[in-house]
Design a protein around this motif. Structure first.
Motif, short mmCIF file in Angstrom:
data_model
loop_
_atom_site.label_atom_id
_atom_site.label_comp_id
_atom_site.label_asym_id
_atom_site.label_seq_id
_atom_site.Cartn_x
_atom_site.Cartn_y
_atom_site.Cartn_z
N GLY A 1 62.38 -2.55 3.59
CA GLY A 1 63.73 -2.61 4.16
C GLY A 1 63.71 -2.86 5.65
N SER A 2 64.60 -2.18 6.38
CA SER A 2 64.62 -2.39 7.83
C SER A 2 65.12 -1.15 8.55
CB SER A 2 65.47 -3.61 8.17
OG SER A 2 66.77 -3.39 7.74
N GLY A 3 64.90 -1.14 9.85
CA GLY A 3 65.33 0.00 10.66
C GLY A 3 64.14 0.67 11.32
N SER A 4 64.44 1.69 12.12
CA SER A 4 63.37 2.32 12.90
C SER A 4 62.41 3.11 12.01
CB SER A 4 63.98 3.24 13.97
OG SER A 4 64.81 4.21 13.37
N THR A 5 62.89 3.72 10.93
CA THR A 5 61.99 4.48 10.04
C THR A 5 61.09 3.51 9.29
OG1 THR A 5 63.89 5.95 9.78
CG2 THR A 5 61.96 6.45 8.44
N VAL A 6 61.68 2.41 8.85
CA VAL A 6 60.89 1.39 8.14
C VAL A 6 59.86 0.76 9.08
CG1 VAL A 6 61.07 -0.92 7.13
CG2 VAL A 6 62.48 0.92 6.26
N VAL B 1 60.82 0.27 -0.26
CA VAL B 1 60.91 1.40 0.67
C VAL B 1 61.91 1.05 1.77
CG1 VAL B 1 59.62 2.88 2.27
CG2 VAL B 1 58.50 2.05 0.19
N ASP B 2 62.88 1.93 1.97
CA ASP B 2 63.88 1.65 3.00
C ASP B 2 64.48 2.97 3.51
OD1 ASP B 2 65.57 0.29 4.69
OD2 ASP B 2 66.66 -0.78 3.12
N GLY B 3 65.14 2.91 4.64
CA GLY B 3 65.81 4.07 5.22
C GLY B 3 67.27 4.11 4.79
N ALA B 4 68.04 4.99 5.41
CA ALA B 4 69.48 5.07 5.12
C ALA B 4 70.18 5.66 6.34
CB ALA B 4 69.73 5.95 3.90
N ASP B 5 71.47 5.40 6.42
CA ASP B 5 72.26 6.00 7.50
C ASP B 5 72.84 7.33 7.05
OD1 ASP B 5 72.01 3.84 9.44
OD2 ASP B 5 72.98 2.68 7.87
N GLU B 6 73.18 7.43 5.78
CA GLU B 6 73.58 8.70 5.16
C GLU B 6 73.09 8.68 3.72
OE1 GLU B 6 77.79 10.07 7.28
OE2 GLU B 6 77.87 9.17 5.30
N ILE C 1 74.80 5.36 2.36
CA ILE C 1 75.40 4.33 3.23
C ILE C 1 74.24 3.71 3.98
CG2 ILE C 1 76.73 3.89 5.32
CD1 ILE C 1 78.84 5.79 4.39
N LYS C 2 74.17 2.39 3.95
CA LYS C 2 73.17 1.65 4.69
C LYS C 2 73.86 0.52 5.46
CE LYS C 2 69.45 0.43 2.75
NZ LYS C 2 68.89 0.67 4.09
N GLY C 3 73.07 -0.13 6.32
CA GLY C 3 73.64 -1.26 7.05
C GLY C 3 73.87 -1.00 8.51
N GLY C 4 73.40 0.16 8.99
CA GLY C 4 73.51 0.45 10.42
C GLY C 4 72.85 -0.64 11.25
N GLY C 5 71.79 -1.22 10.68
CA GLY C 5 71.10 -2.31 11.38
C GLY C 5 71.62 -3.68 10.97
N GLY C 6 72.59 -3.70 10.06
CA GLY C 6 73.23 -4.96 9.67
C GLY C 6 72.51 -5.76 8.60
N ALA C 7 71.48 -5.16 7.98
CA ALA C 7 70.69 -5.94 7.00
C ALA C 7 71.07 -5.60 5.55
CB ALA C 7 69.20 -5.68 7.22
N LEU C 8 72.29 -5.06 5.38
CA LEU C 8 72.65 -4.50 4.07
C LEU C 8 72.57 -5.47 2.90
CD1 LEU C 8 76.52 -4.00 4.16
CD2 LEU C 8 75.27 -4.99 6.02
N ARG D 1 70.70 -8.28 2.36
CA ARG D 1 69.33 -8.57 1.93
C ARG D 1 68.67 -7.31 1.37
NH1 ARG D 1 66.74 -13.23 5.83
NH2 ARG D 1 68.59 -14.54 5.91
N GLU D 2 69.01 -6.18 1.98
CA GLU D 2 68.45 -4.91 1.46
C GLU D 2 68.91 -4.68 0.03
OE1 GLU D 2 68.16 -2.58 5.75
OE2 GLU D 2 69.86 -2.20 4.46
N LYS D 3 70.19 -4.97 -0.23
CA LYS D 3 70.71 -4.74 -1.58
C LYS D 3 70.06 -5.69 -2.58
CE LYS D 3 74.97 -2.88 -1.75
NZ LYS D 3 76.39 -2.63 -1.97
N SER E 1 68.49 14.67 9.28
CA SER E 1 69.87 14.51 9.77
C SER E 1 70.69 13.58 8.88
CB SER E 1 69.85 13.96 11.20
OG SER E 1 69.40 12.61 11.20
N LYS E 2 70.02 12.80 8.02
CA LYS E 2 70.74 11.81 7.21
C LYS E 2 71.32 12.38 5.90
CE LYS E 2 69.40 8.42 9.99
NZ LYS E 2 68.59 7.30 9.63
N LEU E 3 70.87 13.60 5.54
CA LEU E 3 71.35 14.19 4.28
C LEU E 3 72.73 14.81 4.50
CD1 LEU E 3 70.55 14.80 1.31
CD2 LEU E 3 69.69 17.00 2.13
C1 5RP Z 1 69.59 -1.20 8.18
C2 5RP Z 1 69.60 0.05 7.40
C3 5RP Z 1 68.66 1.12 7.82
O1 5RP Z 1 67.91 1.52 6.71
C4 5RP Z 1 69.45 2.29 8.33
O2 5RP Z 1 70.29 1.83 9.37
C5 5RP Z 1 68.54 3.42 8.82
O3 5RP Z 1 67.90 3.03 9.99
P1 5RP Z 1 66.99 4.01 10.83
O4 5RP Z 1 65.75 4.24 10.05
O5 5RP Z 1 66.74 3.26 12.12
O6 5RP Z 1 67.76 5.28 11.07
O7 5RP Z 1 70.33 0.22 6.46
O8 5RP Z 1 70.54 -2.12 7.72
#
Ligand code: 5RP
Length: 221
Positions: free
Chosen positions: A27-32, A80-85, A93-100, A102-104, A120-122
């Motif tokens: 996926g994408s984001g800082s955790t990924v 493997v991917d992260g989440a915003d909530e 909820i995902k897409g904080g990084g705008g890649a929702l 392609r992630e889906k 903090s995301k739970l």
């Molecule tokens: C990007 C996402 C990310 O998974 C989500 O924003 C979490 O990012 P981070 O690991 O930086 O908190 O959905 O579109």
């Protein structure tokens, strides 16, 4: 432990879900990003990766990990991917990084979705994090009005274009009691490419980084 240390902890814990000699979905984001860095340590044991964003593809390539086009891959055992909530039902909820979008798509192909997050995301109910909705540019105002009818306040993500050349409306003020139903409803609005609810295809496993270690949640069947 700092939030970054918790992210690193779950990123490394996700390695044990990676299937040897197979393609892994990333996926994408800082955790990924931290997961990609950890993946480099076992790069000789995987075939390669499919990336859900240009940024992730670049990072994988920098580590010498082969990046496949999704159309050339028929099976992805693990994504493997992260989440915003995320909730305990593993709706996200995902897409904080705008890649929702392609992630889906990559998540849809994958057999199993492993979500990696710090604690903090739970959340008990989704919606405090503004729901990202990717829209075709000409539909921006129409979709905005449709979101207002649904008691959300849409805010255009200024100066941002998705990897697909579209816009994002971040929709504030929702309390999402039935994520699968809202996901389907919003995807039915003309001009919506997809929305950031991942509930119809949620995660199968959540690795949550907490100060006392990694907690594992599995989808209840
Ligand atoms: C990007 C996402 C990310 O998974 C989500 O924003 C979490 O990012 P981070 O690991 O930086 O908190 O959905 O579109």
């Amino acid at each position: 432990m700092t939030q970054d240390e918790l992210k690193k902890l779950v990123a490394e814990a996700a390695l044990k879900y990676v299937v040897e000699d197979a393609v892994v979905g990333v996926g994408s984001g800082s955790t990924v990003n931290l997961f990609i860095d950890a993946l480099a340590s076992i790069k000789g044991r995987i075939e390669g990766a499919v990336a859900a964003s240009e940024a992730s593809a670049e990072r994988l390539k920098k580590h010498g990990i082969r990046v496949f086009d999704l159309n050339s891959v028929s099976e992805i055992p693990v994504y493997v991917d992260g989440a915003d909530e995320i909730t305990e039902h593993l709706h996200m909820i995902k897409g904080g990084g705008g890649a929702l979008t392609r992630e889906k798509i990559v998540a849809a192909v994958a057999k199993s979705f492993v979500c990696i997050c710090d604690a903090s995301k739970l959340v008990p109910v989704l919606g405090k994090f503004p729901l990202p909705v990717e829209v075709i540019p000409m539909a921006r105002s129409y979709v905005g009005r449709e979101m207002l009818k649904r008691k959300a306040q849409p805010v255009l993500r200024e100066g941002f274009k998705t990897d697909n050349g579209n816009l994002i409306l971040d929709c504030h003020g929702l309390t999402i009691m039935d994520p699968p139903a809202l996901e389907a409803e919003l995807n039915g609005i003309a001009g919506v490419v997809t929305n950031g609810l991942f509930a119809r295809r949620g995660a199968d496993v959540l690795l949550l980084g907490a100060p006392d270690g990694v907690k594992t949640y599995k989808k209840k069947i």
